[in-house]
Structure formats: C-alpha cells, structure tokens
Design a protein around this motif. Structure first.
Motif, PDB file in Angstrom:
ATOM      1  N   UNK A 191      -4.425  32.531   0.909  1.00 51.36           N
ATOM      2  CA  UNK A 191      -4.210  33.639   1.979  1.00 51.36           C
ATOM      3  C   UNK A 191      -3.022  32.807   2.500  1.00 51.36           C
ATOM      4  N   UNK A 192      -4.032  31.505   3.688  1.00 48.79           N
ATOM      5  CA  UNK A 192      -2.941  31.081   4.359  1.00 48.79           C
ATOM      6  C   UNK A 192      -1.953  29.774   4.141  1.00 48.79           C
ATOM      7  N   UNK A 193      -1.960  29.865   2.039  1.00 51.91           N
ATOM      8  CA  UNK A 193      -0.819  29.303   2.163  1.00 51.91           C
ATOM      9  C   UNK A 193       0.307  30.824   2.377  1.00 51.91           C
ATOM     10  N   UNK A 194       0.298  31.602   1.719  1.00 49.01           N
ATOM     11  CA  UNK A 194       1.640  32.530   1.016  1.00 49.01           C
ATOM     12  C   UNK A 194       1.811  33.310   3.163  1.00 49.01           C
ATOM     13  N   UNK A 195       1.144  32.940   4.039  1.00 47.57           N
ATOM     14  CA  UNK A 195       1.355  33.752   4.789  1.00 47.57           C
ATOM     15  C   UNK A 195       1.891  32.359   5.950  1.00 47.57           C
ATOM     16  N   UNK A 196       1.291  31.410   5.593  1.00 44.92           N
ATOM     17  CA  UNK A 196       1.447  30.411   6.575  1.00 44.92           C
ATOM     18  C   UNK A 196       0.485  30.742   7.903  1.00 44.92           C
ATOM     19  N   UNK A 197      -0.580  30.686   7.998  1.00 47.45           N
ATOM     20  CA  UNK A 197      -1.306  30.844   8.979  1.00 47.45           C
ATOM     21  C   UNK A 197      -2.946  30.104   8.748  1.00 47.45           C
ATOM     22  N   UNK A 198      -3.561  29.306   9.886  1.00 45.11           N
ATOM     23  CA  UNK A 198      -4.895  29.064   9.906  1.00 45.11           C
ATOM     24  C   UNK A 198      -5.502  30.373   9.151  1.00 45.11           C
ATOM     25  N   UNK A 216     -15.335  26.981   5.477  1.00 47.95           N
ATOM     26  CA  UNK A 216     -13.712  26.492   5.208  1.00 47.95           C
ATOM     27  C   UNK A 216     -13.266  26.538   6.181  1.00 47.95           C
ATOM     28  N   UNK A 217     -11.796  25.577   6.211  1.00 46.26           N
ATOM     29  CA  UNK A 217     -10.750  26.119   7.217  1.00 46.26           C
ATOM     30  C   UNK A 217      -9.394  25.505   6.691  1.00 46.26           C
ATOM     31  N   UNK A 218      -8.731  26.664   6.507  1.00 45.66           N
ATOM     32  CA  UNK A 218      -7.214  26.553   5.813  1.00 45.66           C
ATOM     33  C   UNK A 218      -6.279  26.241   6.818  1.00 45.66           C
ATOM     34  N   UNK A 219      -5.028  25.260   7.422  1.00 39.11           N
ATOM     35  CA  UNK A 219      -4.096  25.576   7.780  1.00 39.11           C
ATOM     36  C   UNK A 219      -2.852  26.204   7.764  1.00 39.11           C
ATOM     37  N   UNK A 220      -2.732  26.331   6.051  1.00 38.53           N
ATOM     38  CA  UNK A 220      -1.461  26.973   5.749  1.00 38.53           C
ATOM     39  C   UNK A 220      -0.363  26.024   5.509  1.00 38.53           C
ATOM     40  N   UNK A 221      -0.524  24.732   5.454  1.00 41.52           N
ATOM     41  CA  UNK A 221       0.731  24.405   5.410  1.00 41.52           C
ATOM     42  C   UNK A 221       0.089  23.252   4.720  1.00 41.52           C
ATOM     43  N   UNK A 222       1.171  23.753   3.482  1.00 41.71           N
ATOM     44  CA  UNK A 222       1.492  22.882   1.812  1.00 41.71           C
ATOM     45  C   UNK A 222       3.006  21.770   2.295  1.00 41.71           C
ATOM     46  N   UNK A 223       3.338  21.821   2.636  1.00 44.29           N
ATOM     47  CA  UNK A 223       4.247  21.225   2.781  1.00 44.29           C
ATOM     48  C   UNK A 223       4.018  20.313   4.319  1.00 44.29           C
ATOM     49  N   UNK A 224       4.432  18.743   4.537  1.00 43.42           N
ATOM     50  CA  UNK A 224       4.533  17.436   5.207  1.00 43.42           C
ATOM     51  C   UNK A 224       5.632  16.581   5.492  1.00 43.42           C
ATOM     52  N   UNK A 225       6.640  16.033   5.955  1.00 46.24           N
ATOM     53  CA  UNK A 225       7.194  15.695   5.933  1.00 46.24           C
ATOM     54  C   UNK A 225       5.847  14.037   6.112  1.00 46.24           C
ATOM     55  N   UNK A 228       4.429  13.380   0.923  1.00 46.54           N
ATOM     56  CA  UNK A 228       5.196  13.119  -0.650  1.00 46.54           C
ATOM     57  C   UNK A 228       4.457  14.938  -1.145  1.00 46.54           C
ATOM     58  N   UNK A 229       4.895  15.356  -1.485  1.00 48.97           N
ATOM     59  CA  UNK A 229       4.883  16.971  -2.484  1.00 48.97           C
ATOM     60  C   UNK A 229       3.757  17.369  -1.581  1.00 48.97           C
ATOM     61  N   UNK A 230       3.222  18.457  -1.906  1.00 51.02           N
ATOM     62  CA  UNK A 230       2.541  19.779  -1.578  1.00 51.02           C
ATOM     63  C   UNK A 230       0.709  19.267  -2.025  1.00 51.02           C
ATOM     64  N   UNK A 231       0.955  19.301  -0.325  1.00 53.05           N
ATOM     65  CA  UNK A 231      -0.601  19.214   0.070  1.00 53.05           C
ATOM     66  C   UNK A 231      -2.096  19.798   0.446  1.00 53.05           C
ATOM     67  N   UNK A 232      -3.031  20.028   0.363  1.00 52.22           N
ATOM     68  CA  UNK A 232      -4.283  19.999   0.278  1.00 52.22           C
ATOM     69  C   UNK A 232      -4.158  21.203   1.295  1.00 52.22           C
ATOM     70  N   UNK A 233      -4.076  22.259   1.982  1.00 52.94           N
ATOM     71  CA  UNK A 233      -4.309  23.006   3.274  1.00 52.94           C
ATOM     72  C   UNK A 233      -5.971  22.789   3.220  1.00 52.94           C
ATOM     73  N   UNK A 234      -6.922  22.442   3.298  1.00 56.32           N
ATOM     74  CA  UNK A 234      -8.309  22.707   3.439  1.00 56.32           C
ATOM     75  C   UNK A 234      -8.519  21.670   4.590  1.00 56.32           C
TER      76      UNK A 234
END
Length: 292
Positions: A191-198, A216-225, A228-234
């Motif tokens: 839910x956090x990933x697909x909507x880009x929400x915390x 739990x808390x997820x920040x929804x940020x799957x990619x970061x400069x 490298x690659x996909x990051x865990x939003x947890x």
C-alpha cells in the motif's frame, strides 16, 4: 517539513474505560517527551478492542464521540502541543462504530473516520460500517501534512489507501488489532509502495488476545539516488513487547519522490476501471454472512 515523528503506542489496555484513559494519557506524555508530533493508539482503545456479536453488549460499552473520555484527550493534545490519534467504540445507531479521531496540537478534532471494512465474518458483524475515507490537513510544529486513516482490515483492500492517496493523503495512520505476520506486513508495504505514501500501523503487544505487536512504519520510497536498485521502504518494525516505538517519516523526501516517480496517480487509467464499482459478486466469492 523535514520529518514527521509518530509515536506508535504499542501498549496493553486496562480492564475499564477509566484505566484506558489514565494509561493513555500517561503514554501520551511519554510520547511528547520523546519528541513526537503525533501519538497514535491501537484499534478501539476505549475498550481494548473488546468485540462481541451481541449488539446490546456493544451498545453498553460504547461511548459518545463528545464524551469526557474524548474531550480529555483533546485537552491533552492542546496541553502537550502534540496531535493525538485516539480510537474508540463509538455510540452510533443502529449499532456502534469502530472509530478513529485525530486531535491536532490545538485540541481540535480534525479527522473522524469509522472503519469501512468491518470484519463481518467475525464478531464485528455487530458494528455499523463507516461510509467513506477522509483526509485532513494536520498543522504540526514542523509544518502542515495531509493525513488519512484506515483501520486494521481496511488494509486488505487496495481501494482504501488508493482513495486516500487520490484525496491527497501523504501519510496514512492505521490503528490495528490482529496478528501482524508476513502477509499482512506485505500488504502494508505494498500500500505504501503503490501510493507513494507513508503508512504507520499501531498494534497491541503480545499478551493482548490475537495480537503480537510488530507495529510498523513504511515511507513508500522504493528508489533513492543514494541507493542502487530498489530499497526497503520499512522504517521501523517493533517487536512483540509493550512500549513506545518512534516512526520518523521523511516528509520532504516523500514529497520530492512523489513529484517524479511512476506510481500513485501518475499513469492510472480510471476510465478502464468501471468493473471496480460494480456490486455483482459471483462464485467463488459468495458469502452468506456478507452484509449489503
């Protein structure tokens, strides 16, 4: 607004409304001392998530939304200059509701949400479902943020968080009362990933029937400069024990991420989704206990 600090109050309820009021206030003060912008309670804190299909029993323990219990938390929010997300079994007709209220740091109730997806296959069949999903602008000492809410089983329907995202939510608060295991945690991550929400979920600790902590808390940020690659939003996952667990949501980073990534409402095709609003249910999904 660099970040939003949410105190996840993963705490055991008492045996009475008075005990839950006193313990709730105690932990709100502790959360303020830890620097929280919001103190968030687990599901139906007023009665410690006691549910029975007997409507008369539920009516007997339900409280008004303008009760002394609720006004005391409003006063505490103003005194502490900290938002409080409190939950209750709300007096309502024809039967009580499973309700969340958010008081801002001025003691004003800015958001009221009743659980839409009640667990009608279980004891929540005695409750009145909510009508809609809502988003409010919350004024914190660090700045303003748009906040929505789901409650427990709502998480299992992608539509819940999708509607909140479409209404502008940047953060979704989720009071909870159930075993948090890999599949339910995966739903929240999705839910956090697909909507880009915390998304911040607060559960009861181990010892409360049918609960096991793991707020739990997820920040929804799957990619970061920076990675490298996909990051865990947890951001944080609590253990099973009672306590306050602090979620520090990077609001500015979430906002910048939403401006450029491909999820959320960037490339949707709602004109293709008409079937999503149809009421027809066919096998294998027909259930005798489903309410209309």
């Amino acid at each position: 607004m660099k970040s939003l600090k949410i105190a996840m109050l993963q705490i055991m309820p008492g045996t009475s409304l008075k005990e839950n009021l006193q313990k709730g206030l105690e932990y709100c003060r502790k959360a303020k001392a830890m620097g929280a912008d919001i103190a968030l309670f687990p599901e139906m804190w007023s009665c410690g998530y006691y549910v029975t299909p007997n409507i008369d029993v539920m009516k007997g323990i339900a409280i008004p939304i303008d009760s002394d219990f609720m006004s005391t938390f409003a006063d505490a929010a103003k005194e502490l200059e900290m938002a409080i997300g409190i939950t209750l079994l709300e007096q309502y007709e024809p039967s009580p509701r499973n309700t969340f209220c958010l008081f801002d740091r001025f003691g004003k109730r800015v958001l009221t949400y009743a659980k839409v997806h009640t667990c009608d296959f279980g004891d929540e069949c005695s409750l009145t479902p909510g009508d809609d999903f809502y988003v409010a602008e919350l004024d914190t000492a660090s700045g303003k943020v748009k906040v929505g809410a789901m409650i427990c089983y709502d998480r299992e329907f992608p539509e819940s968080s999708r509607i909140l995202m479409l209404k502008g939510a940047e953060v979704i608060l989720v009071p909870n009362a159930c075993p948090m295991e890999i599949n339910r945690l995966s739903q929240l991550r999705a839910r956090a990933y697909e909507n880009m929400v915390g998304i911040v979920t607060v559960n009861y600790p181990k010892g409360q029937p049918d609960c096991n902590g793991h707020s739990t808390a997820f920040d929804g940020i799957a990619y970061s400069d920076d990675e490298a690659g996909s990051r865990d939003t947890l951001i944080i996952e609590a253990g099973q024990r009672e306590g306050i667990y602090m979620a520090d949501l990077p609001i500015d980073a979430i906002r910048e991420y939403r401006k450029c990534e491909v999820h959320g409402n960037a490339y949707r095709r709602p004109e293709k989704y008409g079937i999503l609003t149809e009421n027809k249910i066919e096998e294998p999904f027909i259930r005798a206990d489903r309410r209309e």
